[in-house]
Design an enzyme around this catalytic site. Structure first.
Site, short mmCIF file in Angstrom:
data_model
loop_
_atom_site.label_atom_id
_atom_site.label_comp_id
_atom_site.label_asym_id
_atom_site.label_seq_id
_atom_site.Cartn_x
_atom_site.Cartn_y
_atom_site.Cartn_z
N ASP A 28 0.86 -1.17 0.00
CA ASP A 28 0.00 0.00 0.00
C ASP A 28 0.91 1.23 0.00
OD1 ASP A 28 -2.23 1.65 0.10
OD2 ASP A 28 -3.24 0.43 1.59
N TRP A 29 0.30 2.38 0.00
CA TRP A 29 1.02 3.66 -0.16
C TRP A 29 2.11 3.83 0.91
CZ3 TRP A 29 -0.55 7.42 -3.89
CH2 TRP A 29 0.13 8.65 -3.80
#
Length: 749
Positions: free
Chosen positions: A285-286
């Protein structure tokens, strides 16, 4: 030299061409063989570049840093780059101006639509229509692929029992069995039967795993739960997506048993790779690799990179730490080249599966982009999806459906004429959908009623954040209501109040909406309340002062027309809740499939201190899982349970009769629940194990058959091994988890 030329002349032309073409460009060979060949030709820097997933930054000057990164071979994938014109330019650089011509994998958050926005996933799950759910995913894939996108960060399959958590809007509710079916349906819709098809997207199931257990409903909080809970509640939808062939997976911000998901070798290698046999692409994820330092499990960035790559991460989203540190880690011997090669192979294989090497510009056609975006067929599908997602929560005295020729309608409320808010967080913030294309509730009503009907609109209050605003507008709303025959009240939340980072502490309707409701109730006019929201709210006050309550969720582009279809009877509401609506915030977590307890959870005697209840409120929710009203009624009868081998295993055929006893054609969702009366471990009070969605005309009866397998009755024993135990079970058939119409006891021998 003469001899070599002579031999070459004797070789067949096809054989010579085959020898001169690199293996990785030979379309007749397997994906694995082509990826292996290409990998053998790559430098270390080219390999690392393929693991780098970067965010597109639009620079207005003459030199675009993104172009330079792509030209240098330092980019494997790009997110937030949309549209044929832009992506074609970038793809040409990657294919035509780099040594090996490796194409870019464009990625995006296509959560519930691209140009055409569908209901939020939680809302759409309330349709219980798996075919329809696949269809909307397929439309989203068609539109997104026409814009050059080849991978979407969906479906999100996180189970959550806490509506304070904003991302509950992105999942399919609280039940692992049903959420698993939805996960598989969405994967099939996005990916289709052939990933090289121009109408397909590679799906990315997320967030692995347990993200929905966010502490106190706060996004990104580190979770803590047992392995039993992990395996019983959070893993089943991921397994279903993997079994459906999902092409990629995203890790979670959270951790399990003290180890972040992005560096959790047991989670990623043991459970995901070995147990679930998932051999496809894993994406962070980010900036979750960078977060390993923030959390305190990695002392610095190189340590974080080493932990992530050795745990099985393939692509690093946005942090660019692989790009920054992997080469040094390889040269110093801290990371083995085999680890890098394995990750790069999975990235390359994903691109081969998508057909990017063979036709890198196939998906970049401006004419097609215009043709498929929000076309007539897609809008019709969006309208139907929104209709089916709507749940009728209350309908006193059958006030609904309304007559189209009612003299005067007052359409009141801060969301009555909003457009962007009907798109939800992902639709309003990150999609390519345009708010101007959305049909508001006011517009939907105006388009639906007879031309003679007078429609009066008043905003009522200002909904702008959580603080009360626009109280001075209430008198005008009251005046409009007094002059009308019926009041349609549009309330809920703004699009940004749910979704990622959309955590709230109290489930009261935000702003001055309760004050508006109180004022309108005093007029004595019948109120039909329509909710636009991404999560369950405390609806006690609204429900008590409304004649009817319609849960419309964030319904998307065609939302206003879909709600009007329900309000005026062009569509008989058929939605059923897939998440429990609490009595108030203090009940959280409240969900239908809780563990059995020694004390009576159903007691309503609040003075009885030894019941498993509260002293001040009931333990019952306001609206339970599976609940939803219709404009008609259904009766249940004639339950039969048959076993082919005298109940020696869990393979059973359940049949019962459902009859439409009302005056309108309607759709019912019959639900089957199981209770294991005695088991080696504590089990749930009941579990959904089957359902059937069907339509009946007035007076029509149908025999419904639901087959149970031994897996329907199995559970994890004390050693977390799946077993089916001989013993007594109760089977329950009903219209919701609380509205049980038929019961039957049986024994597995």
């Amino acid at each position: 030299m003469k001899y070599l030329l002579f031999v070459a002349c004797l070789l067949p032309i096809g054989s010579l061409a085959q020898r001169s073409t690199p293996i990785y460009k030979n379309q007749s060979l397997t994906v694995s063989a082509r990826a292996t060949d290409l990998l053998s030709r790559m430098t270390l820097q080219e390999k690392i570049g393929q693991l780098n997933l970067v965010t597109f930054v639009n620079e207005n000057n003459s030199t675009n840093p993104m172009d330079d990164k792509v030209k240098a071979g330092n980019v494997g994938g790009i997110l937030k780059s949309n549209g044929v014109k832009q992506n074609l330019r970038i793809q040409k650089i990657a294919v035509e101006q780099t040594r090996l011509g490796i194409p870019i994998l464009f990625q995006e958050d296509v959560i519930h639509g691209y140009k055409t926005i569908f209901p939020i996933p939680l809302g759409e799950s309330c349709s219980w229509n798996l075919t329809g759910i696949s269809q909307t995913a397929a439309v989203a894939a068609t539109e997104a692929s026409a814009g050059g996108i080849r991978l979407t960060y969906a479906p999100m399959v996180d189970i959550s029992n806490d509506p304070r958590w904003g991302r509950i809007s992105e999942g399919a509710g609280e039940d692992p069995y049903y959420a698993s079916l939805v996960a598989a349906a969405r994967v099939r819709g996005f990916q289709g039967k052939d990933l090289t098809n121009a109408n397909s997207l590679m799906a990315c199931v997320k967030h692995f795993a347990g993200y929905g257990a966010a502490l106190a409903g706060r996004d990104y909080s580190i979770t803590d739960f047992s392995e039993r809970t992990l395996r019983e509640k959070y893993l089943p939808p991921f397994k279903a997506a993997i079994d459906a062939g999902v092409g990629s997976l995203m890790t979670a911000y959270t951790g399990i048993d003290g180890t972040p998901a992005t560096s959790n070798q047991r989670l990623l290698k043991q459970i995901l790779r070995k147990e679930f046999n998932f051999n496809n692409l894993i994406i962070t994820d980010w900036e979750t690799i960078k977060n390993l330092v923030k959390i305190g499990v990695a002392k610095d960035e190189p340590s974080a990179v080493q932990m992530a790559i050795e745990s099985g991460i393939d692509m690093d989203m946005t942090s660019e730490l692989f790009q920054k540190h992997l080469a040094t880690l390889i040269k110093t011997g801290k990371v083995k080249i085999d680890v890098i090669n394995a990750a790069v192979s999975r990235v390359l294989e994903a691109k081969f599966k998508l057909g990017l090497f063979d036709q890198p510009f196939k998906y970049l056609d401006e004419a097609r982009e215009v043709e498929v975006s929000q076309n007539k067929d897609h809008l019709l599908i969006a309208r139907q999806a929104a209709r089916e997602s709507i749940v009728l929560l209350k309908n006193d005295s059958q006030i609904l459906p309304l007559k189209k020729n009612v003299k005067t309608i007052a359409v009141i409320g801060p969301l009555a004429n909003r457009k962007k808010d009907l798109m939800g967080w992902w639709g309003g913030q990150y999609s390519q959908g345009k708010p101007d294309a959305v049909i508001s509730l006011l517009e939907g009503i105006q388009k639906t009623v007879d031309p003679s009907v007078k429609v009066i609109y008043a905003e009522g209050i200002k909904l702008d954040g959580f603080e009360p605003k626009g109280l001075e507008l209430i008198p005008a709303a009251v005046e409009a209501s007094l002059s009308a025959d019926i009041v349609v009240l549009a309330v809920g939340e703004e699009y940004w109040m749910s979704g990622e980072s959309g955590s709230i502490s109290m489930l009261n309707l935000p702003g001055a909406q309760l004050q508006l409701i109180d004022a309108l109730a005093k007029t004595g006019k019948p109120i039909v309340s329509v909710l636009f929201n991404g999560r369950p709210y405390d609806l006690r006050a609204l429900s008590a002062k409304s004649s009817a309550v319609v849960e419309a969720w964030f319904p998307g582009t065609m939302g206003g027309l879909a709600v009007a279809d329900v309000l005026f009877g062009d569509y008989n509401p058929s939605g059923k809740l897939t998440v429990t609506f609490p009595y108030n915030t203090g009940q959280i977590p409240v969900f239908y499939n809780s563990k059995r307890t020694s004390h009576d959870l159903d007691s309503v005697d609040m003075k009885h201190r030894f019941a498993n209840n509260y002293l001040d409120i009931t333990t019952k929710p306001l609206y339970p899982f599976g609940f939803g009203l219709s404009y008609t009624n259904f009766s249940y009868s004639s339950l039969k349970v048959v076993s082919g081998n005298n109940f020696k295993d869990g393979n059973l055929q359940v049949s019962f009769v459902v009859k439409n006893t009302g005056e309108r054609e309607g759709i019912e969702v019959a639900q089957l629940y199981i209770k294991d009366k005695v088991s080696a471990v504590i089990r749930n009070v009941k579990d959904l194990k089957g359902f059937e969605r069907f339509s009946l005309k007035p007076g029509e009866a149908r025999t419904i058959k639901i087959n149970l397998t031994n897996q329907s009755l199995s559970f994890l024993d004390r050693n977390l091994k799946e077993i089916i135990e001989p013993g007594d079970f109760e089977l329950m058939i009903g219209s919701s988890s609380e509205d049980i119409r038929l019961r039957h006891d049986f024994t597995i021998k």
